[in-house]
Design a protein around this motif. Structure first.
Motif, PDB file in Angstrom:
ATOM      1  N   GLY A 295     154.168 -41.842  16.624  1.00  0.00           N
ATOM      2  CA  GLY A 295     153.479 -41.699  15.342  1.00  0.00           C
ATOM      3  C   GLY A 295     152.790 -42.961  14.867  1.00  0.00           C
ATOM      4  N   GLU A 314     153.513 -39.901  11.596  1.00  0.00           N
ATOM      5  CA  GLU A 314     154.844 -39.283  11.522  1.00  0.00           C
ATOM      6  C   GLU A 314     155.889 -40.350  11.832  1.00  0.00           C
ATOM      7  N   ASN A 315     157.161 -39.946  11.811  1.00  0.00           N
ATOM      8  CA  ASN A 315     158.243 -40.843  12.220  1.00  0.00           C
ATOM      9  C   ASN A 315     158.349 -42.072  11.316  1.00  0.00           C
TER      10      ASN A 315
END
Length: 354
Positions: A295, A314-315
């Motif tokens: 991410g 993300e993440n």
């Protein structure tokens, strides 16, 4: 009542030292009320009282003749022949932006100040003119333009002529007589030239968010600039220019290309030198990569630091925890936040008094 909201900002994104800035969704907020029937008093000759909540409340000066925000407002008002605030002005400041951490706290305060003057003085100045006034006090157009206009911006300042050079930056002593709160001289402060700063908004990928990892210590802008060299090699300048030429475009790609963004965010102009002020910085910038953290797209120092800005899709928690853990090895605690671009910039809303 009027409510002014000004976003924080991250400047110097990767290779964009003193060039590009990003407004982010953490807001300095002002609530302004007036009581026109409340007369001036010898203890409040500026007709203004300040209250404050938020970061660093114990160290904030609530004297309107000394507070950066209200002094900036008074500078703009006095350039328009208004010597004080309207009678009975109360300014409540709520500030969640960490001070001295590279998230544009002073730029936000200055932008809030010029906007406060515009509201209180009924000046009806457009944002382009507010930018001129802000740049007379805060000479970082990347922070100021991002906070005022919002979004992801590129900026530059005009080369001022000899007559204007004396007015490049207004000492606050020229806004109010010294010592602060002394007798009003009645003089008009230096008025900014027109259009001294220019900006352009770039597109931003809808998938990208900013993870701000904020260490629990301050780095002053003056100190961070003091460690920079006076001259750079041609090789290092070309390195940055090549990457900057791509960065403003690749950050708009949807979906984003993590490897291209990461490489385009490399820098040789300011981050290597500021590593002496920020323990663990070099290792963090080199070890947190798209291949090591799903991410992640790019990582850089935010402004003068010490905040680290990680751009990711993300993440977010894993990316933040890795960086927080590295700072912990140096005995430094951190907080972290996931922020989004503040597209609207500075806003003013009038609401009925309750």
């Amino acid at each position: 009542m009027h409510i002014i909201k000004v976003p924080c900002s991250s400047a110097n994104i990767g290779p964009g030292f003193d060039v590009i800035g990003l407004a982010l969704s953490m807001y300095l907020e002002l609530h302004i009320t007036t009581k026109p029937t409340e007369p001036p008093t010898p203890t409040n000759p500026l007709n203004c009282t300040i209250t404050y909540t938020g970061v660093g409340a114990e160290n904030i000066d609530l004297d309107p003749s000394a507070n950066l925000l209200t002094r900036t407002a008074l500078y703009v008002l006095r350039c328009h022949n208004q010597r004080s605030f309207p009678p009975g002005t109360n300014v409540h400041i709520h500030n969640p932006i960490p001070l001295g951490r590279g998230l544009g706290s002073s730029g936000a305060a200055v932008v809030a100040g010029v906007t406060l003057a515009n509201v209180c003085g009924g000046l009806n100045l457009p944002k382009a003119r507010l930018l001129d006034f802000a740049l007379m006090v805060e000479r970082h157009p990347d922070n100021v333009a991002a906070a005022l206009y919002g979004g992801f911006v590129g900026t530059y300042l005009n080369e001022l002529n000899a007559d204007d050079m004396a007015r490049v930056e207004v000492p606050l002593a020229e806004v109010l007589p010294q010592p602060a709160g002394g007798e009003d001289t009645g003089l008009t402060p230096p008025i900014p030239p027109m259009d001294i700063g220019h900006f352009r908004r770039f597109d931003w990928s809808k998938e990208l968010k900013a993870v701000a990892i904020i260490p629990d210590f301050e780095v002053s802008t003056a100190k961070a600039r003091g460690v920079l060299p006076l001259q750079y090699t041609r090789k290092d300048m070309i390195f940055n220019l090549q990457r900057l030429a791509l960065l403003t475009t690749v950050l708009s790609d949807s979906p984003p290309n993590p490897d291209l963004i990461y490489s385009a965010m490399q820098d040789k102009i300011h981050q290597p030198y500021r590593s002496t002020l920020i323990p663990g910085l070099t290792e963090i910038l080199q070890s947190v990569t798209p291949s090591s953290h799903k991410g992640l797209c790019g990582i850089c120092l935010s402004g003068a630091g010490p905040t680290i800005l990680a751009l990711a899709t993300e993440n977010f928690d894993k990316i933040a925890e890795t960086i927080v853990g590295r700072f912990k090895q140096e005995g430094i605690t951190c907080e972290w936040k996931v922020l989004e671009p503040a597209e609207d910039g500075t806003t003013v809303v009038e609401v009925p008094d309750s």
